[in-house]
Design an enzyme around this catalytic site. Sequence first.
Site, PDB file in Angstrom:
ATOM      1  CB  SER A 116      36.462  39.002  51.378  1.00 18.02           C
ATOM      2  OG  SER A 116      35.297  38.295  52.065  1.00 18.02           O
ATOM      3  CG  ASN A 117      39.413  39.735  45.800  1.00 15.62           C
ATOM      4  OD1 ASN A 117      39.571  38.698  45.529  1.00 15.62           O
ATOM      5  ND2 ASN A 117      38.462  39.782  45.338  1.00 15.62           N
ATOM      6  N   PRO A 118      42.056  39.175  49.674  1.00 17.50           N
ATOM      7  CG  PRO A 118      44.658  38.443  49.703  1.00 17.50           C
ATOM      8  CD  PRO A 118      42.970  39.222  50.336  1.00 17.50           C
ATOM      9  CB  ALA A 147      32.957  33.878  33.517  1.00 17.19           C
ATOM     10  CG  HIS A 165      34.406  23.575  27.394  1.00 17.33           C
ATOM     11  ND1 HIS A 165      33.927  22.945  28.371  1.00 17.33           N
ATOM     12  CD2 HIS A 165      34.068  22.491  25.951  1.00 17.33           C
ATOM     13  CE1 HIS A 165      32.371  23.084  27.696  1.00 17.33           C
ATOM     14  NE2 HIS A 165      32.678  23.388  26.562  1.00 17.33           N
ATOM     15  CG  HIS A 172      40.489  36.304  41.929  1.00 18.90           C
ATOM     16  ND1 HIS A 172      39.993  37.099  40.463  1.00 18.90           N
ATOM     17  CD2 HIS A 172      39.976  37.320  42.839  1.00 18.90           C
ATOM     18  CE1 HIS A 172      39.378  37.205  40.817  1.00 18.90           C
ATOM     19  NE2 HIS A 172      38.931  37.864  41.712  1.00 18.90           N
TER      20      HIS A 172
END
Length: 309
Positions: A116-118, A147, A165, A172
């Site tokens: 769940s955010n944040p 990704a 890499h 986030h």
Amino acid sequence: MKVGIVGAGMVGSAAGSALALRGGASEVVFVDRNAALAQAQAEDISHAVPFAHPCRLSAGEYDALEGAEVVILAAGVAQKPGESRLSLLSRNADVFASVIGGVRAAAPGAMLLVASNPVDIMTQVALRASGLPPERVIGSGTILDTARFRSLLGAHLGIAPQSVHAYVLGEHGDSEVLAWSSARAGTEPVARFGAQIGAPITEEVRATIDAGVRRAAYRIIEGKGATWYGIGAGLARIVQAIRDDQGAVLSVSVVAPEIEGVPDIALSLPRVVGRKGVSATLMPEMSETETAALRASAEVLKESTQGLW
Ligand code: ADP
């Protein structure tokens, strides 16, 4: 391995679907305050199982989580168009307080995987509410941003993202840091690789990739209201690293005593993930600018937790 998922909305169900399709769990149990939704998701995904891997799907109350080794926390309220992740904080922190009590009572041995955010703040909330050691409360953090970074670099260089890499560090969210200095294609720094194959990484390419990673969530939210497939696959990837004790190096968020001088903070760095959760944290080689940006990201997160506890 039995995996619980609390929150059977878009992210939770995408994680359950990814687990079933990848063979990432032998059993998945959904819990949601909307019991009919949880039941419907379990049933729908179970119909994909004959085309995938054996996996039992069900829904229930918290007691159905008994025996789960990992519980994914995907309950919460979705980000609105234009809303920053941090502004979701107070709404989601309340949801978490009740959810974690239910999970801990039913599955005291389970590792928590926070979606769940944040997400970095929710990881801190989950750690405090659960009383678990930090290595067992893992936030999905920048696994998805990483990704996106790898896939855009791979596309520019014409190589598989698996051969790139490169990590996104920090929050986030808006203050995240693309770690260009340590990015490698095969064993080569990406700039050297690009120069050798006629795909130089110019300032313009860098800026385009940076914006592509940083703005991805906002773009997708504009188009479809929320994001779920990417994070669902990322969550399944983390579960598999735990289940198979892979020692996979993934950019995930856990609470650390101190990062870049900022105490008691959860943010993403490359971390070794296996059966015991996070067993090591790596600090990549960074330029002065990147180090300063990581410190700034930690400070943003620290500031947003002021007043929470
Ligand atoms: P996302 O896109 O983040 O998955 P959704 O709104 O699709 O957002 O899903 C969030 C889910 O979390 C919803 O199904 C909602 O019913 C669930 N939820 C919210 N609060 C609670 C709670 N206290 N306990 C269990 N589930 C909850």
